[in-house]
Design an enzyme around this catalytic site. Structure first.
Site, mmCIF file in Angstrom:
data_model
loop_
_atom_site.group_PDB
_atom_site.id
_atom_site.type_symbol
_atom_site.label_atom_id
_atom_site.label_comp_id
_atom_site.label_asym_id
_atom_site.label_seq_id
_atom_site.Cartn_x
_atom_site.Cartn_y
_atom_site.Cartn_z
ATOM 1 N N CYS A 56 0.872 -1.173 0.000
ATOM 2 C CA CYS A 56 0.000 0.000 0.000
ATOM 3 C C CYS A 56 0.904 1.216 0.000
ATOM 4 C CB CYS A 56 -0.960 -0.019 1.188
ATOM 5 S SG CYS A 56 -0.152 -0.109 2.795
ATOM 6 N N HIS A 61 21.456 -7.071 23.490
ATOM 7 C CA HIS A 61 20.841 -8.149 22.704
ATOM 8 C C HIS A 61 21.484 -9.465 23.144
ATOM 9 C CE1 HIS A 61 19.446 -10.554 19.310
ATOM 10 N NE2 HIS A 61 18.630 -9.555 18.993
#
Length: 619
Positions: free
Chosen positions: A26, A540
Site C-alpha cells: 500500500c 541483545h
C-alpha cells in the site's frame, strides 16, 4: 539505501520464499500473505535499517517501510517473481485466516494497485471543481472538458479497471472481467438505463441499473468468471481452449451479471450507503468525535483498508462522503503531535524524526508520525486522539463532505470543494484541520512530551569524565570483542549503531548506568535502555535467540522502570542457549550513535572484563 539488500533480508526473515503465498504493497507497507507466521523473525525485521516496524493484522504480515515502499516492493518481486505479486486468491491460506480476513485480503488485493490513481483522479477532480467555483474555467471550455475527462474517466469506467484488477487477484485472465466491466458501462446500456427502457434477454426481464462508477457487481462477476474459467480449463481439450474458454466465460458470466448479480449487488451498495449515512445522521457530532478520536487506532492495526469499499461506495452511490471527511482530520492531528515533539525536544535524533514525520504526515503519510513519535512516546498519541476527536466533531457539525476519493493531508483539500461552488464543506475542512494541528501540537508540547534534557542535571552527572565524554560500564562479565566480529551482519555492519559485544561467562546482566528501561522485547532476548544523559543502549542477549521465545531469559525489570548502575536487570541460562545451538555472543549497541561525534571502545579485544568496568565512551 540498498533496496535489493533490504528486500532480500526481509524475504529471508519472513521464512523465505517457500513461506510466502503473495505480497502486495500500500502507501507505506509491504503486506505479506504467509503460510506460517511463526516462521517470521519479527524482531530482526524490526531492527533492519529501512524498516519502521512490523504489524500483524487482518491475517497479513505487514512490514512498514514508509515512503520508499514501492522501491522495496519492486525488488521483492524481482527476487520472488511476478507470480507472487497480488493477493494470490487461490493460494494456500495461512493458519490464522478466517473468512473475514480472506475477504479483507481480496479487497486489498483488488484496490491496492489502484490507490495512487484513485487519489490522483480525486485531486484532479477537486482542482477542476475549484477552478470552476472561482470562475477560472467554464464547463464549456476545452481545457475544462479535457481535464474533467482525465479526472472523471477512472470513476466513470471503474468497472473496467476493477474488473482487470479483480481478475489478477483471483488468478484468472484479467481481460475477461475487464471486458464484462466494459459491457456494464457500454453506451447503449447506459442510454437504455437513462431512458428507462425495458429490456429482456431470451424473454427474461433485465433489471437495468447504472453501473458507471460501481464497485461490487464487477468484483462478484470477476470471482464467478474465475471459477468458470478454471473449470473450463480442466474440461476443454487444448485445441479449443484459446477461443472457447474466454468466449464461454464472458458470455455466461456477463448474462448472469446483467440478470442477477448486478441488480442484487447494486441494491446492496445502496443499502450499505444508507446504513453508513443512517449511523452518521443519528448524531453527526458524536460520530465525528468518536471517529476522529479513534480512527488512527484502526490504521495502526492495519484494518483501514476494510473500510475503503464502504467509502468508495458512498462516493459512487451518493457522489459525496461525510465519513471520509471526518477521517481526514485525524491525519492533521498526527501532524500536530509530531510538531509538538519537534518544538519541545532537544535531542537531535528525536527532532530529526519528529521534523520529517511532521512533513510526511502533512503530505498524508502518517506511519512515520505514528510509529516514530506518537506510539513510542505514548502521550502524543493520546493528545492526537483528543485533538482528532475535537476536529472530527467540528467537521461533522459543519456538515463537511468529500466530493472525491483518495489523497490525504494537504492533498485532500481540493476534494472538499463542492462542484457547485465552495461552501461549508471546504471551510469546515480548513477550520477542523487547523484545530487538529494546533490543538495536538499544544497538547503535546504542554502535556504529551517531557524532554529528557530538560529534566536532568547533566553537569553534575557522575558518568561524565573530564573531557565531557559519557561513560558506559560493562553489563555482563566475560570477554569483550568488537562488533565487527559478531556473526550477524545486522550488528557487525554497524547498521544499528556502534558498541561492543561480550562473550559471557556469567549468567547475570547488570545496568550499565543510571537511567530508564525503554523496552523489554516480548521474547525477552533484548532490553532497550536510556541513560540520564540520553544515551540509548540495546543489550541483545545472544544471536537469533528471539527464536527461543523467552525460555532462557528471566527479566528483572519492566518497561519505563528507573534503573541504577549495577542493578541486576536479567539472568540468562547460557547453557540452554548453547544446547539449542545458538551463539551466546551478546551485542551491546548505542542505537543513537548518530547523535554523537564518536563511540570508542576502551578495552582491548578478547580482554576479560568484570561488571562495572569502563568499556565505552561516547563523545
Amino acid at each position: 539505501m540498498d533496496f535489493r539488500k533490504l528486500a532480500s533480508d526481509i524475504i529471508r526473515n519472513v521464512g523465505g520464499k517457500e513461506n510466502i503465498n503473495s505480497v502486495i504493497h500500500c502507501v507505506t507497507r509491504l503486506r505479506f500473505s504467509l503460510k506460517d507466521h511463526s516462521l517470521a523473525n519479527t524482531d530482526k525485521i524490526k531492527e533492519m535499517d529501512g524498516v519502521i516496524t512490523v504489524v500483524m493484522s487482518g491475517g497479513q504480515y505487514q512490514v512498514v517501510i514508509g515512503n520508499q515502499v514501492k522501491d522495496v516492493f519492486n525488488e521483492v518481486i524481482n527476487i520472488l517473481g511476478n507470480s507472487y505479486s497480488g493477493n494470490g486468491g487461490e493460494a494456500a491460506e495461512t493458519k490464522e485466516k478466517n473468512a473475514f480476513n480472506r475477504f479483507i485480503d481480496v479487497i486489498i488485493g483488488i484496490i491496492s494497485p489502484m490507490m495512487g490513481l484513485l487519489a490522483a483522479s480525486g485531486i484532479l477532480k477537486g482542482l477542476i471543481g475549484a477552478s470552476t467555483a472561482l470562475h477560472w474555467l467554464q464547463a464549456t471550455d476545452g481545457t475544462y472538458i479535457l481535464l474533467n475527462a482525465l479526472g472523471d474517466g477512472l470513476f466513470y469506467f471503474l468497472p473496467i479497471m476493477v474488473g482487470f484488477s479483480a481478475g489478477k487477484t483471483f488468478n484468472a485472465n484479467p481481460y475477461i472481467p475487464a471486458a464484462i466491466g466494459a459491457a456494464l458501462v457500454y453506451p447503449a446500456v447506459v442510454a437504455a438505463v437513462s431512458a428507462g427502457k425495458a429490456l429482456t434477454f431470451a424473454g427474461i426481464p433485465i433489471i437495468l441499473t447504472n453501473y458507471t462508477s460501481s464497485l461490487f457487481p464487477i468484483i462478484m462477476a470477476a470471482w464467478v468468471a474465475a471459477k468458470i474459467e478454471k473449470w473450463l480449463e480442466k474440461k476443454l481439450p487444448s485445441s479449443l481452449k484459446l477461443i472457447f474458454v474466454p468466449l464461454i466465460t464472458m458470455v455466461v458470466t456477463g448474462i448472469l451479471t446483467f440478470l442477477a448479480v448486478g441488480p442484487v449487488l447494486n441494491e446492496f451498495s445502496s443499502l450499505l450507503a444508507n446504513i453508513t449515512m443512517g449511523i452518521y445522521h443519528l448524531s453527526p457530532i458524536i460520530a465525528g468525535v468518536i471517529l476522529g478520536a479513534f480512527w488512527q487506532l484502526v490504521v495502526i492495526f492495519g484494518l483501514h483498508y476494510a473500510f475503503i469499499p464502504v467509502l468508495i461506495n458512498n462516493m459512487t452511490t451518493l457522489h459525496y462522503d461525510p465519513v471520509n471527511a471526518i477521517l481526514t482530520v485525524t491525519v492533521f492531528a498526527q501532524v500536530g503531535a509530531a510538531l509538538g515533539v519537534f518544538l519541545k525536544a532537544k535531542n537531535k535524533k528525536v527532532r530529526s524524526i519528529a521534523g520529517s514525520a511532521t512533513v510526511s504526515a502533512l503530505l498524508g503519510i502518517t506511519e512515520p508520525a505514528i510509529y516514530g513519535i506518537s506510539l513510542p512516546y505514548k502521550k502524543p498519541f493520546v493528545m492526537a486522539g483528543i485533538a482528532g476527536g475535537i476536529g472530527g466533531g467540528i467537521t461533522a457539525a459543519m456538515g463537511a463532505k468529500m466530493f472525491g476519493f483518495g489523497g490525504a493531508g494537504i492533498f485532500a483539500a481540493p476534494m472538499f470543494i463542492n462542484p457547485k461552488g465552495i461552501d461549508s464543506s471546504f471551510y469546515g475542512f480548513l477550520i477542523s484541520a487547523l484545530v487538529a494541528v494546533i490543538g495536538a501540537a499544544l497538547l503535546t508540547y504542554l502535556f504529551g512530551y517531557k524532554d529528557k534534557a530538560q529534566t536532568k542535571n547533566l553537569e553534575s552527572n557522575e558518568y561524565r569524565d573530564s573531557k565531557d565524554n559519557l561513560n558506559i560500564y560493562n553489563t555482563i562479565q566475560g570477554a569483550i570483542i568488537p562488533l565487527s566480529e559478531v556473526k550477524d551482519e545486522v550488528f557487525s555492519s554497524g547498521a544499528m549503531g556502534n558498541g561492543f559485544a561480550v562473550i559471557p561467562d556469567d549468567n547475570k546482566v547488570y545496568a550499565p548506568f543510571d537511567g530508564k528501561v525503554l523496552s523489554v522485547f516480548g521474547t525477552k532476548h533484548a532490553i532497550g535502555l536510556i541513560s540520564n544523559d540520553g544515551v540509548e543502549l540495546l543489550i541483545h542477549m545472544g544471536i537469533n535467540t528471539v527464536e527461543l521465545n523467552g525460555s532462557p531469559f528471566e527479566i528483572k525489570v519492566k518497561d519505563n522502570e528507573v534503573i541504577k548502575k549495577g542493578q541486576l536487570i536479567a539472568e540468562v541460562n547460557w547453557k540452554l542457549v548453547s544446547t539449542k545451538n545458538y551463539d551466546i555472543t551478546t551485542p551491546i549497541i548505542v542505537t543513537n550513535t548518530a547523535d554523537y561525534q564518536s563511540v570508542i571502545l576502551k578495552v582491548d579485544k578478547n580482554k576479560k572484563v568484570n561488571i562495572g568496568e569502563l568499556v565505552l565512551t561516547v563523545n
